[in-house]
Design an enzyme around this catalytic site. Structure first.
Site, mmCIF file in Angstrom:
data_model
loop_
_atom_site.group_PDB
_atom_site.id
_atom_site.type_symbol
_atom_site.label_atom_id
_atom_site.label_comp_id
_atom_site.label_asym_id
_atom_site.label_seq_id
_atom_site.Cartn_x
_atom_site.Cartn_y
_atom_site.Cartn_z
ATOM 1 N N GLU A 52 59.471 39.768 56.089
ATOM 2 C CA GLU A 52 59.651 38.330 55.860
ATOM 3 C C GLU A 52 60.934 37.788 56.489
ATOM 4 O OE1 GLU A 52 57.294 36.523 54.562
ATOM 5 O OE2 GLU A 52 56.045 38.233 54.004
ATOM 6 N N LYS B 116 48.739 42.662 66.061
ATOM 7 C CA LYS B 116 49.396 43.166 64.854
ATOM 8 C C LYS B 116 48.536 44.322 64.369
ATOM 9 C CE LYS B 116 51.461 41.782 60.441
ATOM 10 N NZ LYS B 116 52.871 42.045 60.789
ATOM 11 N N VAL C 238 54.942 46.105 61.375
ATOM 12 C CA VAL C 238 54.736 45.716 59.979
ATOM 13 C C VAL C 238 55.999 46.054 59.192
ATOM 14 C CG1 VAL C 238 53.574 47.909 59.494
ATOM 15 C CG2 VAL C 238 53.268 45.989 57.932
ATOM 16 N N LEU D 112 62.994 25.386 61.118
ATOM 17 C CA LEU D 112 62.216 24.378 61.834
ATOM 18 C C LEU D 112 61.499 23.460 60.848
ATOM 19 C CD1 LEU D 112 60.721 26.791 64.507
ATOM 20 C CD2 LEU D 112 62.574 25.150 64.862
#
Length: 231
Positions: free
Chosen positions: A16, A41, A121, A210
């Site tokens: 994260e 991924k 990951v 953002l």
């Protein structure tokens, strides 16, 4: 397997901290250079069934940012439902994560595009099963590594330890990206300066928080990256 200039493995200082954002931004930046690019991924945990198809937010973001459309099974060979550490989920869901299958999927993707951005990951050393870690996966792919540093208290230690782990695997750190995680972090520029002094790889950019809709974030983040420094 012959190495290519535009294939990279993206890892991070933790989970994260913006690996997916940076990976998707890199795909947009590559397309701006006239390249056909696709994201991958290999392992994603935390998927939900919609209209009979498993969806994972990170995987969906990479697919949306890719100019090459590929089968979901290639983009994410191991898509699992429980949102937890991959080795735990794999055991719960009776999934055997095998590096040869990941490598084969990557090779099929690289045949379709000029560049492949492979997102790891969690952090660099997350276990995938009892024997294999994300570091083993990165080593098997043997791609230049991009490190995403989540800018928050403790990031210097996390970044430098990850840099050491990457080097210990004989992999080349091609560059790193600072991504704002904690907007209340004190002295972010001083922390970035300390990392610049200690990481022997170019800083590709600093992505701020953002304030744009989610579907526009990856493209907006691309404007903060300078991929011309990658070699």
């Amino acid at each position: 397997m012959q190495k290519r200039q535009h294939d990279f493995f993206v890892t991070g200082t933790d989970t994260e901290i913006g690996k997916t954002l940076v990976s998707a931004a890199m795909l947009h930046a590559m397309q701006a250079q006239g390249l056909q690019a696709v994201g991958m991924k290999p392992i994603a945990a935390g998927a939900e069934m919609r209209d009979g198809i498993l969806h994972n937010e990170d995987v969906d973001i990479l697919i949306a940012a890719s100019s090459v459309k590929a089968e979901l099974a290639l983009v994410c060979p191991y898509l699992m439902q429980t949102p937890a550490a991959p080795h735990i989920v794999a055991e719960l869901e009776q999934v055997e994560i095998a590096l040869p299958h990941i490598i084969d999927s990557y090779q099929q993707l690289r045949a379709l595009a000029d560049g492949v951005v492979v997102e790891g990951v969690g952090g660099f050393c997350v276990p995938l099963n009892a024997q294999v870690t994300t570091a083993d996966m990165a080593q098997a792919l043997d791609l230049p590594v991009i490190l995403v540093v989540g800018m928050r208290l403790g990031c210097i230690n996390h970044a430098l330890l990850t840099v050491e782990a990457i080097a210990a695997r004989g992999l080349r750190l091609a560059g790193w990206v600072a991504n704002t995680v904690d907007t209340s972090m004190l002295y972010p520029q001083e922390n970035i300066a300390a990392l610049r002094e200690r990481i022997a790889a170019p800083m590709l950019g600093h992505i701020p928080r953002l304030n744009v809709p989610d579907h526009e974030k990856a493209k907006a983040a691309a404007s903060y990256l300078d991929l011309s420094q990658l070699k």
